[in-house]
Design a protein around this motif. Structure first.
Motif, PDB file in Angstrom:
ATOM      1  N   ALA A  33       0.865  -1.175   0.000  1.00 13.41           N
ATOM      2  CA  ALA A  33       0.000   0.000   0.000  1.00 13.41           C
ATOM      3  C   ALA A  33       0.903   1.227   0.000  1.00 13.41           C
ATOM      4  O   ALA A  33       1.988   1.198   0.571  1.00 13.41           O
ATOM      5  N   GLU A  34       0.429   2.299  -0.647  1.00 14.12           N
ATOM      6  CA  GLU A  34       1.251   3.502  -0.783  1.00 14.12           C
ATOM      7  C   GLU A  34       1.007   4.531   0.304  1.00 14.12           C
ATOM      8  O   GLU A  34       1.767   5.487   0.441  1.00 14.12           O
ATOM      9  N   ASN A  35      -0.060   4.352   1.093  1.00 16.05           N
ATOM     10  CA  ASN A  35      -0.354   5.318   2.156  1.00 16.05           C
ATOM     11  C   ASN A  35      -1.251   4.670   3.203  1.00 16.05           C
ATOM     12  O   ASN A  35      -1.695   3.530   3.033  1.00 16.05           O
ATOM     13  N   GLY A  36      -1.494   5.408   4.270  1.00 14.76           N
ATOM     14  CA  GLY A  36      -2.263   4.866   5.383  1.00 14.76           C
ATOM     15  C   GLY A  36      -3.682   4.489   5.026  1.00 14.76           C
ATOM     16  O   GLY A  36      -4.188   3.454   5.453  1.00 14.76           O
ATOM     17  N   GLU A  37      -4.338   5.318   4.206  1.00 10.17           N
ATOM     18  CA  GLU A  37      -5.727   5.043   3.843  1.00 10.17           C
ATOM     19  C   GLU A  37      -5.817   3.755   3.022  1.00 10.17           C
ATOM     20  O   GLU A  37      -6.677   2.908   3.257  1.00 10.17           O
ATOM     21  N   GLU A  38      -4.895   3.607   2.056  1.00  7.81           N
ATOM     22  CA  GLU A  38      -4.867   2.391   1.243  1.00  7.81           C
ATOM     23  C   GLU A  38      -4.542   1.177   2.125  1.00  7.81           C
ATOM     24  O   GLU A  38      -5.099   0.098   1.939  1.00  7.81           O
ATOM     25  N   ALA A  39      -3.668   1.384   3.092  1.00  8.12           N
ATOM     26  CA  ALA A  39      -3.293   0.291   4.005  1.00  8.12           C
ATOM     27  C   ALA A  39      -4.508  -0.226   4.765  1.00  8.12           C
ATOM     28  O   ALA A  39      -4.715  -1.433   4.874  1.00  8.12           O
ATOM     29  N   LEU A  40      -5.311   0.681   5.287  1.00  8.13           N
ATOM     30  CA  LEU A  40      -6.482   0.256   6.062  1.00  8.13           C
ATOM     31  C   LEU A  40      -7.444  -0.556   5.195  1.00  8.13           C
ATOM     32  O   LEU A  40      -8.003  -1.557   5.654  1.00  8.13           O
TER      33      LEU A  40
END
Length: 121
Positions: A33-40
């Motif tokens: 994932a490239e960022n926190g939102e995508e990670a979640l």
């Protein structure tokens, strides 16, 4: 139960490639994932058994994402290793206080990373 599925969260394509290469060569299934939102979103879809989290990213930083994971009853059991270029002791302590199991400084040493992952399983 040994770890097999790992999520790498980092906004740097180079860093994602570096960590993916190490892990895939040692038999781990990796998603990124490239960022926190995508990670979640990925965590809910893929159910990783370990998350490698960068700190400095656009949007929510790694400390914020780690804290939200450890406070979510469905996700609190997933260990987080923070992998950051922030190498101050205060950063390490803060990361661990957010719920991270380990704090590794970039560039991540492959042997150290693999040893710490093995210790979880």
């Amino acid at each position: 139960m040994p770890i097999s599925r790992i999520l790498i969260v980092d906004d740097s394509p180079t860093e994602r490639y570096y960590l993916t290469d190490i892990l895939v060569k040692h038999g781990y299934a990796v998603t990124t994932a490239e960022n926190g939102e995508e990670a979640l979103a990925r965590i809910k879809e893929d159910k990783p058994e370990l998350i490698l989290m960068d700190v400095v990213m656009p949007g929510a930083n790694g400390f914020q994402v780690t804290r939200s994971l450890t406070r979510d009853p469905d996700l609190a059991g997933v260990p987080v290793f923070i992998c950051s270029s922030k190498n101050q002791e205060t950063d390490r302590i803060w990361g661990l206080r957010q719920g991270a199991k380990e704090y590794l400084v970039k560039p991540v040493d492959p042997d150290e990373l693999l040893t710490k992952i093995a210790a979880l399983g």
